[in-house]
Design a protein around this motif. Structure first.
Motif, short mmCIF file in Angstrom:
data_model
loop_
_atom_site.label_atom_id
_atom_site.label_comp_id
_atom_site.label_asym_id
_atom_site.label_seq_id
_atom_site.Cartn_x
_atom_site.Cartn_y
_atom_site.Cartn_z
N LEU A 123 0.80 -1.19 0.10
CA LEU A 123 0.05 -0.16 0.05
C LEU A 123 0.87 1.32 -0.03
O LEU A 123 0.40 2.43 0.18
CB LEU A 123 -1.15 0.09 1.11
CG LEU A 123 -2.08 -1.22 1.21
CD1 LEU A 123 -2.82 -0.83 2.52
CD2 LEU A 123 -2.63 -1.33 0.17
N VAL A 128 -5.70 5.78 2.32
CA VAL A 128 -6.71 5.04 2.97
C VAL A 128 -7.50 5.99 3.75
O VAL A 128 -7.03 6.69 4.86
CB VAL A 128 -6.11 4.02 3.47
CG1 VAL A 128 -7.20 3.28 4.27
CG2 VAL A 128 -5.42 3.07 2.64
N LEU A 172 -1.85 -0.75 8.86
CA LEU A 172 -1.80 0.23 7.58
C LEU A 172 -0.70 0.98 7.25
O LEU A 172 -0.06 1.08 6.24
CB LEU A 172 -3.01 0.92 7.60
CG LEU A 172 -4.40 0.30 7.37
CD1 LEU A 172 -5.54 1.11 7.72
CD2 LEU A 172 -4.41 -0.17 6.02
N ALA A 177 0.45 2.48 3.66
CA ALA A 177 -0.72 3.54 3.42
C ALA A 177 -0.61 4.78 3.83
O ALA A 177 0.25 4.88 4.94
CB ALA A 177 -2.09 2.80 4.10
#
Length: 562
Positions: A123, A128, A172, A177
């Motif tokens: 990511l 996000v 994440l 992200a």
């Protein structure tokens, strides 16, 4: 803490707006009469060509562009911060912004890439968004409650205030992200409409006479306006799938224990009969897959005791793809169609969408049968009881912190004050009844092997997600088409199908409602008002079939040209 809640709410509301840079402020917000649909070309007019190119690329495409060095994480982040800012001004979809922190994170990612010539994870550089249940360091979590402003979940002196992060947030970040905003929810989370006293009402960007869904309504609206390529919501009665459906997105409600919920805020925490689950929404099916697969690559079962040790299973997904590629009779899947649950008949656009999916699959050579399961009324009665185990004490205690008004949407479910709580014996009895019903439902699913022609039970169920394409304000009255999935803890993926069409989506002249709930849904229908609204369905699979069900939903989307 009880005081002038209206002033506190207003100050917070203005603080959210003030966090948007002046250069991104809109001079005039059109009324729905002036501009019903603010997606597409309308919002594009406020963006430059590069920002449009970036924000209209899905999560997979963004990850690929950043990994190839074609786009910097900073450029991507700034583009989405801009578009998210526009989205909030148009439909009220944000609770928190932390753009400066996001850009700083993106700079770190770009520096890493420049030195190492590789990404830190799948990511890397992908923005996000997060529903306002996730705790993020130095970012407030209000969950729509005025009484939670300036506190940690309503506790002003809790040492976790400003420092605690949810487990998935940590994961994440480790995946690369970029986190930049948290999105609006209905206070309590227990509504299919997103409304609270802080930001007001979150409208549907495709049709601002309609709601964005709930409780992950801010996620749905933001991603629908492409102010985010993908984000995470939660679902205890439809709260991922309703916003995904109402905003023309893909979204997955995984089985409980598949993805980590550790460290998140919630309502009715400790009610374990029907668990809230976390899952992604995105503009494409492959975006949903990327987010799900990425989280599982972090081995969340090592950090959340509620997560099952189940990595992403490529074999389950590949098995479906192999069947679909086969030219033999074995290249056939089978599906059951739920046209009505016998309580409420879906409005004409939804009924048409269900038929479109069934017809597309049949035309492609797959077997279609009718789904005639055990009583959904019994299932829903057992499921809805879980929402009332504590008599509403948890949510009413949170309202009492500020003395704020309760929205009509929530009051219709929980009343003005807490009610009598279930006893331990009553909870145990409901658990036993639900367990027995789940067994009965499982046996019915197994019995479909006698109808499919290949000796195997159906691969999935084509079902409405809600009786509405998107509900009108204060008129979301029936949750039966989403909550039955929660009661059984099945996997479900929402996919967009079509748009409401006032020229064809009409009730039959002689239609008579089944009962009072059906009459409410019937009376709420307005073909002219709904015209152009997104219409979606859900594909329901057995427990822990996320890979399979998502592959099927993506395949159906391709059949439909999505």
């Amino acid at each position: 803490m009880v005081g002038d809640w209206e002033s506190r709410a207003k100050a917070k509301r203005e603080a959210i707006l003030d966090s948007i840079p002046e250069k991104w402020r809109l001079q005039k917000i059109p009324s729905p009469e002036e501009q019903k649909d603010v997606t597409g070309s309308y919002i594009q007019q406020f963006l430059n060509d590069k920002e449009i190119a970036i924000t209209e690329t899905d999560a997979v495409g963004i990850a690929e562009k950043v990994a190839a060095g074609e786009w910097s994480a900073v450029d991507v982040t700034e583009a989405f911060c801009h578009r998210a800012s526009l989205a909030h001004q148009l439909v009220n979809c944000l609770h928190e912004t932390f753009f400066d922190a996001a850009v700083a994170s993106a700079k770190d990612l770009d520096e890493y890439y420049a030195k190492k010539k590789k990404t830190i994870g799948p990511l890397h550089g992908v923005p996000v968004s997060l529903k306002d249940q996730f705790h993020v360091k130095d970012v407030e979590t209000t969950m729509g409650y005025v009484g939670w402003i300036g506190t940690f979940e309503g506790k002003p002196d809790d040492p976790r205030k400003g420092t605690h992060e949810s487990e998935m947030v940590r994961e994440l970040r480790a995946l690369g992200a970029v986190l930049y905003c948290k999105t609006s929810v209905p206070h309590t989370l227990m509504s299919g409409e997103t409304v609270n006293n802080i930001i007001g009402y979150t409208w549907n960007p495709k049709n601002r006479y309609l709601c964005s869904g709930g409780s992950s309504g801010g996620e749905g609206a933001l991603i629908g306006l492409k102010g985010s390529p993908g984000g995470f919501g939660t679902d205890i009665g439809g709260s991922i799938r309703i916003p995904a459906a109402f905003n023309g997105l893909y979204g997955i409600r995984p089985t409980s224990g598949r993805l980590p919920y550790e460290g998140m805020a919630n309502s009715m925490d400790g009610q374990n009969t029907v668990l809230s689950v976390v899952g992604p929404l995105a503009t494409t099916a492959r975006g949903v897959r990327l987010l799900t697969k990425a989280i599982l690559s972090e081995k969340p079962w090592l950090y959340d005791p509620g997560v099952v040790e189940m990595p992403w299973r490529d074999a389950q997904e590949q098995a479906i793809l192999d069947i679909l590629k086969s030219t033999s009779d074995k290249g056939q899947l089978s599906f059951a169609v739920l046209k009505s649950d016998g309580i409420v008949t879906p409005q004409p656009p939804v009924a048409r969408a269900v038929s479109m999916v069934a017809e597309a699959l049949s035309k492609a050579g797959h077997k279609i049968i009718e789904w005639k399961p055990p009583s959904h009324k019994t299932l829903l009665d057992l499921t809805f009881k879980t929402w009332a185990y504590d008599g509403g004490k948890d949510i009413h205690d949170s309202f009492a912190l500020s003395g704020e008004d309760i929205s009509p949407q929530v009051k219709s479910i929980y009343g003005d004050k807490a009610r009598e709580q279930f006893t331990a014996a009553q909870i145990a009895a409901n658990n036993v009844d639900l367990r027995r019903f789940r067994k009965e439902y499982m046996e019915y699913w197994n019995s479909t092997a006698q109808e499919t022609g290949n000796g195997q039970p159906v691969d999935g169920i084509i079902s409405p997600l809600a009786p509405y394409p998107a509900a009108r304000r204060k008129l979301y009255k029936y949750y039966g088409y989403s909550a039955w999935v929660n009661g059984l803890d099945y996997t479900s993926v929402v996919l967009p199908v079509t748009a409401s069409d006032k020229t064809v989506d009409k009730y039959e002249a002689e239609y008579t409602p089944i009962g009072d709930l059906d009459k409410d849904v019937f009376d709420a229908y307005d073909a002219d008002l709904y015209d152009g609204a997104h219409v979606s369905v859900q594909i329901v699979g057995r427990r822990y079939t996320e890979e399979k069900t998502l592959a099927i939903a993506e395949y159906i989307g391709q059949l439909l040209g999505k």
